[in-house]
Design a protein around this motif. Structure first.
Motif, PDB file in Angstrom:
ATOM      1  N   UNK A   6       0.836  -1.207   0.000  1.00  0.00           N
ATOM      2  CA  UNK A   6       0.000   0.000   0.000  1.00  0.00           C
ATOM      3  C   UNK A   6       0.864   1.248   0.000  1.00  0.00           C
ATOM      4  N   UNK A   7       1.895   1.239   0.807  1.00  0.00           N
ATOM      5  CA  UNK A   7       2.763   2.401   0.925  1.00  0.00           C
ATOM      6  C   UNK A   7       3.766   2.483  -0.216  1.00  0.00           C
ATOM      7  N   UNK A   8       4.385   1.369  -0.556  1.00  0.00           N
ATOM      8  CA  UNK A   8       5.492   1.396  -1.512  1.00  0.00           C
ATOM      9  C   UNK A   8       5.053   1.662  -2.939  1.00  0.00           C
ATOM     10  N   UNK A   9       3.859   1.200  -3.321  1.00  0.00           N
ATOM     11  CA  UNK A   9       3.440   1.366  -4.713  1.00  0.00           C
ATOM     12  C   UNK A   9       3.274   2.839  -5.078  1.00  0.00           C
ATOM     13  N   UNK A  10       3.093   3.699  -4.104  1.00  0.00           N
ATOM     14  CA  UNK A  10       2.971   5.140  -4.368  1.00  0.00           C
ATOM     15  C   UNK A  10       4.310   5.846  -4.217  1.00  0.00           C
ATOM     16  N   UNK A  11       5.363   5.102  -3.910  1.00  0.00           N
ATOM     17  CA  UNK A  11       6.633   5.757  -3.594  1.00  0.00           C
ATOM     18  C   UNK A  11       7.845   5.000  -4.129  1.00  0.00           C
ATOM     19  N   UNK A  12       7.655   4.172  -5.125  1.00  0.00           N
ATOM     20  CA  UNK A  12       8.744   3.321  -5.613  1.00  0.00           C
ATOM     21  C   UNK A  12       9.962   4.124  -6.042  1.00  0.00           C
ATOM     22  N   UNK A  13       9.723   5.282  -6.647  1.00  0.00           N
ATOM     23  CA  UNK A  13      10.831   6.089  -7.146  1.00  0.00           C
ATOM     24  C   UNK A  13      11.489   6.926  -6.056  1.00  0.00           C
ATOM     25  N   UNK A  14      10.963   6.862  -4.836  1.00  0.00           N
ATOM     26  CA  UNK A  14      11.536   7.626  -3.728  1.00  0.00           C
ATOM     27  C   UNK A  14      12.161   6.722  -2.672  1.00  0.00           C
ATOM     28  N   UNK A  15      12.149   5.420  -2.920  1.00  0.00           N
ATOM     29  CA  UNK A  15      12.735   4.472  -1.984  1.00  0.00           C
ATOM     30  C   UNK A  15      14.139   4.144  -2.472  1.00  0.00           C
ATOM     31  N   UNK A  16      15.102   4.852  -1.950  1.00  0.00           N
ATOM     32  CA  UNK A  16      16.446   4.789  -2.501  1.00  0.00           C
ATOM     33  C   UNK A  16      17.103   3.429  -2.336  1.00  0.00           C
ATOM     34  N   UNK A  17      16.591   2.611  -1.420  1.00  0.00           N
ATOM     35  CA  UNK A  17      17.180   1.290  -1.263  1.00  0.00           C
ATOM     36  C   UNK A  17      16.739   0.350  -2.389  1.00  0.00           C
ATOM     37  N   UNK A  18      15.755   0.763  -3.172  1.00  0.00           N
ATOM     38  CA  UNK A  18      15.256  -0.094  -4.238  1.00  0.00           C
ATOM     39  C   UNK A  18      16.089   0.056  -5.507  1.00  0.00           C
ATOM     40  N   UNK A  19      16.034   1.218  -6.091  1.00  0.00           N
ATOM     41  CA  UNK A  19      16.725   1.426  -7.362  1.00  0.00           C
ATOM     42  C   UNK A  19      16.676   2.899  -7.721  1.00  0.00           C
ATOM     43  N   UNK A  20      17.491   3.278  -8.680  1.00  0.00           N
ATOM     44  CA  UNK A  20      17.451   4.628  -9.212  1.00  0.00           C
ATOM     45  C   UNK A  20      16.406   4.701 -10.312  1.00  0.00           C
ATOM     46  N   UNK A  21      16.079   5.924 -10.718  1.00  0.00           N
ATOM     47  CA  UNK A  21      15.089   6.086 -11.783  1.00  0.00           C
ATOM     48  C   UNK A  21      15.437   7.288 -12.633  1.00  0.00           C
ATOM     49  N   UNK A  22      14.912   7.304 -13.845  1.00  0.00           N
ATOM     50  CA  UNK A  22      15.002   8.465 -14.716  1.00  0.00           C
ATOM     51  C   UNK A  22      13.664   9.198 -14.710  1.00  0.00           C
ATOM     52  N   UNK A  23      13.710  10.503 -14.805  1.00  0.00           N
ATOM     53  CA  UNK A  23      12.499  11.316 -14.841  1.00  0.00           C
ATOM     54  C   UNK A  23      11.993  11.416 -16.272  1.00  0.00           C
ATOM     55  N   UNK A  24      10.683  11.236 -16.438  1.00  0.00           N
ATOM     56  CA  UNK A  24      10.007  11.512 -17.705  1.00  0.00           C
ATOM     57  C   UNK A  24       9.393  12.898 -17.551  1.00  0.00           C
ATOM     58  N   UNK A  25      10.036  13.880 -18.121  1.00  0.00           N
ATOM     59  CA  UNK A  25       9.634  15.264 -17.875  1.00  0.00           C
ATOM     60  C   UNK A  25       8.307  15.604 -18.549  1.00  0.00           C
ATOM     61  N   UNK A  26       7.479  16.326 -17.839  1.00  0.00           N
ATOM     62  CA  UNK A  26       6.217  16.830 -18.379  1.00  0.00           C
ATOM     63  C   UNK A  26       6.420  18.243 -18.906  1.00  0.00           C
ATOM     64  N   UNK A  27       5.470  18.713 -19.694  1.00  0.00           N
ATOM     65  CA  UNK A  27       5.541  20.063 -20.232  1.00  0.00           C
ATOM     66  C   UNK A  27       5.000  21.084 -19.262  1.00  0.00           C
ATOM     67  N   UNK A  28       4.953  22.339 -19.671  1.00  0.00           N
ATOM     68  CA  UNK A  28       4.524  23.418 -18.770  1.00  0.00           C
ATOM     69  C   UNK A  28       3.026  23.435 -18.502  1.00  0.00           C
ATOM     70  N   UNK A  29       2.249  22.787 -19.374  1.00  0.00           N
ATOM     71  CA  UNK A  29       0.787  22.866 -19.230  1.00  0.00           C
ATOM     72  C   UNK A  29       0.159  21.504 -19.502  1.00  0.00           C
ATOM     73  N   UNK A  30      -0.709  21.094 -18.587  1.00  0.00           N
ATOM     74  CA  UNK A  30      -1.410  19.826 -18.758  1.00  0.00           C
ATOM     75  C   UNK A  30      -2.572  19.989 -19.724  1.00  0.00           C
TER      76      UNK A  30
END
Length: 411
Positions: free
Chosen positions: A54-78
């Motif tokens: 429940x907790x980890x699935x929303x935070x996988x990219x912030x759990x540094x013991x798991x793995x590193x990640x690359x950012x997929x950048x979004x644009x200025x406007x949704x």
């Protein structure tokens, strides 16, 4: 165990839990920290407890013991998601509770008909995709063809991944890799300690090769290419390497350029990396539930953004058509998409991640969850019933409007 959905990918093995002391709390909310107070020390997400997932699935990219990640950048406007007439769904709370749903967004005719969240998650968060990522990776193949980086689906895979030359993949085409019909031997049983996935977890990459290529090149042939379907997340990871090799760009960068920025995704996404720094193409995109739904709109638009055709005009018609039959009546497999014989298509990941797309009804259902089991619980069948329920509600609305329209026309 249904291997068809059990695809946290080879790279999930790279999300190694090395003990509670190696946890980084950066940016986590109080609830997430509390749920992860007692970290497991096993190596596989499948063995986490439900509260930990429940907790980890929303935070996988912030759990540094798991793995590193690359950012997929979004644009200025949704891009806008206008609110449509609310869709009243009977027993929706009970359904979401049964699914252990963290979020459902339903779009119909480009408008939000239903949006609701659970498990303390909300629209501002990012939920991990698991094998839903496969359909994004497949789409990048289409983009690479449109851009001229990949010449043909008939090309040999080893043309783009030289490390596979001399292996069982020598005679495998890009299309066969996309349809998981390479015929190369592969065991994706996560309960078998001698399976390829289990052995890959501890495999050391050969010098100069990506971890996936290093392992996959050693596998033997079991069937002639194109004759046998076998679910193989390792091959989706190879597709990702192929795209990166052809474009000379990280997958996250290419995804941002071709889809995330121009289509107006609401939030940046992240893509977790394997042990040698390659995005795990068969897994592990973290994104907002609304952006899962926007992917459905992109498919319904035929891969066109404004005046720009991002993938070939016929790409999704081909990618979402049954290429292989895997044994379930009315279902099939295309280019990393699960197909329904009624023309609908889905991206699916373990524990309840999904994007259901119904072109006939201009319907998209994006859902995230934390099922009690990866695939073998009752939630998968219940979700299919839910998809049909929503389709029936849309049809009933259309039927109710038809007499009114006919009356106005007569007058």
């Amino acid at each position: 165990m249904k291997k068809g959905f059990l695809a946290p990918a080879l790279g999930i093995a790279a999300l190694v839990l090395v003990g509670a002391g190696a946890f980084a709390y950066n940016g986590l909310d109080k609830e997430t920290k509390g749920a992860l107070a007692h970290l497991p020390t096993n190596r596989d997400v499948l063995f986490w407890s439900i509260p930990q997932r429940d907790a980890a699935f929303r935070a996988m990219d912030r759990l540094e013991f798991l793995a590193k990640s690359h950012v997929v950048e979004a644009g200025p406007k949704a891009s806008d998601l206008p609110v449509g007439t609310p869709l009243a769904i009977p027993n929706i709370d009970a359904y979401m509770q049964g699914q252990r749903s963290s979020g459902i967004v339903i779009l119909q005719d480009g408008k939000v008909r239903f949006e609701k969240y659970g498990l303390g998650f909300d629209a501002a968060g990012r939920w991990t995709s698991f094998s839903v990522a496969k359909s994004y990776t497949s789409t990048l193949v289409g983009a690479a063809i449109q851009d001229g980086y990949i010449k043909s689906l008939s090309d040999k895979v080893s043309t783009y991944i030289p490390g596979l030359k001399g292996s069982a993949y020598d005679d495998v085409t890009v299309e066969q890799l996309l349809t998981m019909s390479s015929g190369v031997s592969w065991n994706e049983d996560y309960e078998d300690p001698n399976s390829d996935v289990a052995k890959f977890n501890n495999a050391k990459a050969d010098a100069g090769l990506d971890a996936t290529t290093s392992y996959m090149r050693k596998l033997p042939r079991a069937h002639a290419p194109g004759t046998f379907w076998n679910y193989n997340t390792g091959e989706t990871n190879l597709v990702g390497i192929l795209v990166s090799s052809a474009t000379k760009k990280p997958l996250a960068t290419y995804l941002s350029e071709k889809l995330w920025k121009p289509f107006g995704m609401e939030q940046q996404a992240t893509w977790i990396l394997n042990s040698t720094g390659q995005e795990i193409a068969g897994c592990c995109l973290q994104m907002a539930t609304r952006d899962y739904a926007r992917m459905g709109l992109f498919v319904l638009a035929g891969g066109k953004i404004g005046d720009t055709q991002v993938v070939p005009a016929d790409w999704f018609a081909k990618a979402t058509t049954k290429k292989m039959y895997y044994g379930e009546p009315g279902r099939g497999y295309g280019y990393q998409w699960w197909t329904y014989d009624d023309g609908s298509v889905a991206a699916q990941g373990i524990f309840g991640q999904g994007i259901f797309i119904d072109p006939k009804r201009k319907l998209v259902i994006a859902s995230n969850a934390n099922w009690t089991r990866a695939t073998d619980g009752p939630e998968g069948a219940a979700r299919d019933v839910f998809y049909k329920q929503v389709q029936d509600l849309i049809d009933a609305e259309a039927a109710a409007k038809a007499p009114v329209a006919a009356t106005k026309s007569a007058n």
